[in-house]
Scaffold this active site. Sequence first.
Site, short mmCIF file in Angstrom:
data_model
loop_
_atom_site.label_atom_id
_atom_site.label_comp_id
_atom_site.label_asym_id
_atom_site.label_seq_id
_atom_site.Cartn_x
_atom_site.Cartn_y
_atom_site.Cartn_z
N TYR A 33 0.77 -1.30 0.00
CA TYR A 33 0.12 0.08 -0.09
C TYR A 33 0.95 1.23 0.22
O TYR A 33 1.90 1.34 0.28
CB TYR A 33 -0.96 0.13 1.30
CG TYR A 33 -0.34 0.34 2.42
CD1 TYR A 33 -0.50 1.76 2.97
CD2 TYR A 33 0.47 -0.45 3.05
CE1 TYR A 33 0.26 1.88 4.10
CE2 TYR A 33 1.01 -0.39 4.44
CZ TYR A 33 0.91 1.08 4.92
OH TYR A 33 1.34 1.39 5.97
N ARG A 52 8.22 4.03 -4.79
CA ARG A 52 8.22 2.95 -3.68
C ARG A 52 7.24 1.93 -4.02
O ARG A 52 7.45 0.73 -3.49
CB ARG A 52 8.07 3.70 -2.31
CG ARG A 52 8.22 2.74 -1.01
CD ARG A 52 8.38 3.36 -0.02
NE ARG A 52 6.90 4.14 0.32
CZ ARG A 52 6.95 4.93 1.54
NH1 ARG A 52 7.79 5.23 2.44
NH2 ARG A 52 5.54 5.58 1.62
N ARG A 100 -7.58 -20.40 -0.95
CA ARG A 100 -6.85 -20.33 0.18
C ARG A 100 -5.73 -21.32 0.20
O ARG A 100 -5.94 -22.62 0.33
CB ARG A 100 -7.21 -20.15 1.68
CG ARG A 100 -6.47 -19.85 2.68
CD ARG A 100 -7.06 -19.93 3.99
NE ARG A 100 -5.99 -19.32 5.02
CZ ARG A 100 -4.84 -20.07 5.49
NH1 ARG A 100 -4.72 -21.34 5.18
NH2 ARG A 100 -4.26 -19.52 6.41
N HIS A 102 -1.16 -21.32 0.72
CA HIS A 102 0.26 -20.46 1.02
C HIS A 102 0.80 -20.22 -0.45
O HIS A 102 1.48 -19.27 -0.49
CB HIS A 102 1.04 -21.07 2.04
CG HIS A 102 0.51 -20.92 3.38
ND1 HIS A 102 -0.62 -21.63 3.97
CD2 HIS A 102 1.05 -20.36 4.42
CE1 HIS A 102 -0.73 -21.32 5.18
NE2 HIS A 102 0.38 -20.35 5.44
N LYS A 149 6.57 -1.94 1.96
CA LYS A 149 5.38 -1.28 2.55
C LYS A 149 4.23 -2.35 2.48
O LYS A 149 3.20 -1.79 1.64
CB LYS A 149 5.22 0.28 2.10
CG LYS A 149 4.20 0.96 2.86
CD LYS A 149 4.05 2.31 2.46
CE LYS A 149 3.28 3.29 3.26
NZ LYS A 149 3.82 3.48 4.62
N GLU A 182 12.56 2.90 13.95
CA GLU A 182 11.64 3.79 13.62
C GLU A 182 10.23 4.09 14.29
O GLU A 182 10.27 3.02 15.46
CB GLU A 182 11.13 3.75 12.10
CG GLU A 182 10.79 2.21 11.98
CD GLU A 182 10.45 2.10 10.34
OE1 GLU A 182 10.50 2.94 9.47
OE2 GLU A 182 10.35 0.94 9.76
N LEU A 207 11.30 1.60 6.86
CA LEU A 207 10.69 1.83 5.65
C LEU A 207 11.56 3.18 5.19
O LEU A 207 11.70 4.16 5.99
CB LEU A 207 9.21 2.13 5.97
CG LEU A 207 8.54 2.52 4.81
CD1 LEU A 207 8.37 1.60 4.00
CD2 LEU A 207 7.07 3.07 4.99
#
Length: 286
Positions: A33, A52, A100, A102, A149, A182, A207
Amino acid sequence: MSRIAYVNGRYVRHSEAAVSIDDRAFLFADGIYEVIEIFGGKLIDEAGHLERLNRSARELLLKLPVGERALKLILRELVARNGVAYGHVYLQVTRGVARRDHFFPKAGTPTTLVAFAHRSDRAAAEAKAQAGIKVISLPDIRWKRPDIKSTSLLPNVLAKQQAKDFGAYEAWLVDEEGFVTEGSSSNAWIVDADGALVTHPADSGILRGITRARLFEIAAAHQIRIVERRFTVVEAKAAREAFITGATTLVMPVVAIDGEKIGGGAPGPVALGLRAAFHGFAPASE
């Protein structure tokens, strides 16, 4: 005016926006995101955020569903349809809808793109900056790739809530060696005894904040030295000033860490000066 969101090629009422319960983001937090500031109806540092986004996608072997030109058009349309002059736009890309498992979905499975825009209270944000915020320090228990991110933010959420429970706004995360990495949703800075800005190196441990990167340009223009190195909580508590940076906070002064006042317990001139200068340097979208 009804809020409008974007979901996989369609603009829909925010209250009616939905994705499948089989979406990989819901099942595995398998997505990325970005959050971009809207200032005066323009997107701030859009190029950096989209760069990014592309980097995060590459690191997770995730294919973006639209090109950059199309994505820019979508974001501008959201800003326009929602009439947002000051606020933020959020966009999220996931590995899509699949049974579903993995393992990655089969090749050709469409990725999911969701985006929305919302207003923010500028007056409230400025009042918070003038008062300063409190932070607490907590062990950094996140996975070892916070430079991506990702939507996998459970440790961040737990840290943020613990900060709130202690009457603070943010939590500074501390690694196993005792160094601040951070914040749970921001980058961490201090102003040392010599007046230099100190922040953790932009390696895989943090980040690579877009607002953080813009501060290098602002600091250079104001002849303020930046040192990328690790610092401890003890050093931070003895600093002249401390602050956080992020797209939702810009430059936000920190006045207390773990209940101990920083710089007399009031926002310092360096942090407030950088905040005031920010939009004079951050590029706005056309």
